[in-house]
Design a protein around this motif. Structure first.
Motif, PDB file in Angstrom:
ATOM      1  N   THR A  15       0.860  -1.181   0.000  1.00 54.22           N
ATOM      2  CA  THR A  15       0.000   0.000   0.000  1.00 54.22           C
ATOM      3  C   THR A  15       0.897   1.233   0.000  1.00 54.22           C
ATOM      4  O   THR A  15       1.771   1.363   0.856  1.00 54.22           O
ATOM      5  N   TRP A  17       0.816   4.924   0.423  1.00 54.38           N
ATOM      6  CA  TRP A  17       0.015   6.062   0.899  1.00 54.38           C
ATOM      7  C   TRP A  17       0.528   7.390   0.368  1.00 54.38           C
ATOM      8  O   TRP A  17      -0.195   8.376   0.350  1.00 54.38           O
ATOM      9  N   ARG A  31      -5.364  10.046  -3.372  1.00 55.02           N
ATOM     10  CA  ARG A  31      -5.517   9.140  -2.223  1.00 55.02           C
ATOM     11  C   ARG A  31      -4.541   7.959  -2.292  1.00 55.02           C
ATOM     12  O   ARG A  31      -4.836   6.866  -1.812  1.00 55.02           O
ATOM     13  N   TYR A 170      -6.167   4.013  -5.007  1.00 50.55           N
ATOM     14  CA  TYR A 170      -6.820   4.294  -3.734  1.00 50.55           C
ATOM     15  C   TYR A 170      -6.157   3.438  -2.651  1.00 50.55           C
ATOM     16  O   TYR A 170      -6.276   2.214  -2.664  1.00 50.55           O
ATOM     17  N   THR A 172      -6.061   2.086   1.016  1.00 47.94           N
ATOM     18  CA  THR A 172      -7.008   1.905   2.132  1.00 47.94           C
ATOM     19  C   THR A 172      -6.354   1.028   3.191  1.00 47.94           C
ATOM     20  O   THR A 172      -5.454   0.248   2.897  1.00 47.94           O
ATOM     21  N   ALA A 180     -14.307  -0.012   2.719  1.00 46.70           N
ATOM     22  CA  ALA A 180     -13.887   1.302   2.204  1.00 46.70           C
ATOM     23  C   ALA A 180     -15.048   2.290   2.249  1.00 46.70           C
ATOM     24  O   ALA A 180     -16.217   1.894   2.246  1.00 46.70           O
ATOM     25  N   ASP A 181     -14.709   3.584   2.286  1.00 46.61           N
ATOM     26  CA  ASP A 181     -15.721   4.635   2.197  1.00 46.61           C
ATOM     27  C   ASP A 181     -16.296   4.604   0.767  1.00 46.61           C
ATOM     28  O   ASP A 181     -15.553   4.831  -0.199  1.00 46.61           O
ATOM     29  N   LEU A 185     -14.439   5.537  -2.720  1.00 41.53           N
ATOM     30  CA  LEU A 185     -14.136   4.394  -3.590  1.00 41.53           C
ATOM     31  C   LEU A 185     -14.672   4.616  -5.002  1.00 41.53           C
ATOM     32  O   LEU A 185     -13.937   4.467  -5.990  1.00 41.53           O
ATOM     33  N   VAL A 227      -9.067  -1.614  -3.901  1.00 37.25           N
ATOM     34  CA  VAL A 227      -9.771  -2.611  -3.094  1.00 37.25           C
ATOM     35  C   VAL A 227      -9.946  -3.950  -3.820  1.00 37.25           C
ATOM     36  O   VAL A 227      -9.938  -4.015  -5.046  1.00 37.25           O
TER      37      VAL A 227
END
Ligand code: FEO
Length: 397
Positions: A15, A17, A31, A170, A172, A180-181, A185, A227
């Protein structure tokens, strides 16, 4: 850190970030992103894709903590682009004899990137490898989004490893779509489709139809960015079917740049006219010199019509407007309306130039466009409102 996806399938990716630009500076990643790599540990073990090159050492070290690397029987490279294949040189140093399964174009591309001659095994749609009681089935997916791209499917667990398709940039903490939001997303999903997959929409429709025709049950889609779709994975497939089919919402985007605010004033007057003629339309204005270009493209993708404005400079348009029009041309949007506008002081070529570019990009262009000499006076401002109304009517058709 390995995260269990289902049974013997583990996420072993990275991931990221911090990432804010991807493909050089072509794609903004507000993001972050993730580079998803998967380990399938059945009687035989397959590793599917790796991570971006800067994380190669970290990735291989972590992988070696999860599994004795010599126990990896197959390496699958669904796509040769560096964000997925970047750790192959480090990995293959450790397991030089392991077969690397990819498409014939994948062999060319991987050799082109890394100039190594690994134990490549080219595969075609329908080819399978046995992992014991389960199999991996390969499905070529050329131009989704590179010529070498492919998917693979794990029988028994009913998992599609779709590489870039159905992904998003994205990062997460939850990894799975149900964690996820949803607003974030889907904003990232549509941005990804609009900016990367739009030109390949006919192939998206064809590939989804082909997958459906295989009658393979689908429980999970493991993408290579963002995701993992484990909660109703068909929801993203259905979105792709809609996005690939000349997608448009009841929206009009007004794109402009301005030197002394005249063209900005026209943009605002036109927005007023659009709303007067059709209050149901969502209108948004973007100064393309100061707005993230990928966010602008996403709005173009969602809109049924766009108005593009620039004052005349050097017998053409401002460089920011030329740049976004060039990007729009490359993406080959379908089924959208457009109109050009702008201020001028002397020769006044900008509107003709914009309309020609929009026509070549495949838009249905409202004839003539709208020009205002010098700074728009009251009459020009009123005329701009009327032009906005006319454009709203043009977009109804
Ligand atoms: Fe995520 Fe085409 O690379």
């Amino acid at each position: 850190m390995a995260i269990q996806v289902k049974n013997n399938v583990w996420w072993v990716g990275k991931t990221d970030w911090e990432l804010r630009k991807f493909h050089g500076s072509e794609y903004s990643t507000h993001r972050g992103t993730s580079y998803n790599s998967y380990l399938v540990r059945e009687e035989k073990t397959a590793l599917i894709d790796t991570v971006w090159r800067p994380f190669a050492d970290e990735y291989v070290d972590n992988l070696a903590k999860t599994i004795d690397l010599s126990k990896i029987d197959f390496v699958v490279a669904n796509h040769a682009e560096i964000d997925h294949s970047g750790a192959l040189p480090e990995l293959m140093e450790r397991i030089p004899e392991a077969p690397v399964y990819c498409t014939a174009n994948g062999v060319k591309s991987l050799k082109g990137h890394y100039h190594r001659d690994w134990n490549f095994v080219p595969v075609k749609t329908g080819d399978r490898i046995s992992l014991g009681s389960k199999e991996l089935i390969f499905i070529e997916a050329p131009m989704l989004h590179w010529p070498d791209s492919m998917f693979c499917y794990l029988t028994g667990d009913n998992i599609l490893f779709s590489n870039d398709a159905f992904g998003q940039h994205y990062a997460t903490s939850g990894l799975f779509n149900d964690l996820a939001d949803p607003a974030e997303l889907f904003a990232e999903c549509v941005k990804y489709y609009a900016n990367i997959l739009t030109p390949f929409s006919p192939l998206v429709l064809k590939k989804i139809a082909e997958f459906v025709s295989l009658s393979l049950p689908l429980d999970i889609i493991c993408t290579s960015h963002g995701v993992i779709w484990r909660d109703n994975p068909m929801q993203i497939v259905e979105r792709y079917l809609a996005w690939a089919d000349a997608y448009r919402e009841n929206r009009i985007a007004i794109l402009y740049d301005t030197m002394w605010n005249g063209t900005r004033v026209l943009a605002e007057q036109m927005a007023k006219g659009v709303v007067e003629a059709d209050p149901s339309v969502t209108v948004e204005l973007f100064n393309v010199a100061t707005t993230d270009k990928n966010d602008v493209i996403t709005e173009v993708f969602k809109s049924k019509g766009i108005m593009v404005g620039s004052p005349t400079i050097n017998r053409s348009v401002l460089s920011s407007v030329a740049a976004i029009l060039d990007q729009i041309h490359g993406l080959q949007f379908k089924g959208k309306k457009a109109a050009g506008f702008g201020c001028y002081g002397w020769s006044g070529e900008s509107v003709t130039d914009i309309n020609e570019r929009l026509g070549k990009a495949g838009f249905d262009v409202m004839p003539d466009g709208f020009k205002a000499l010098w700074n728009p006076d009251e009459k020009s401002r009123d005329d701009a409102v009327r032009f906005g109304r006319s454009f709203a009517e043009f977009c109804r058709g």
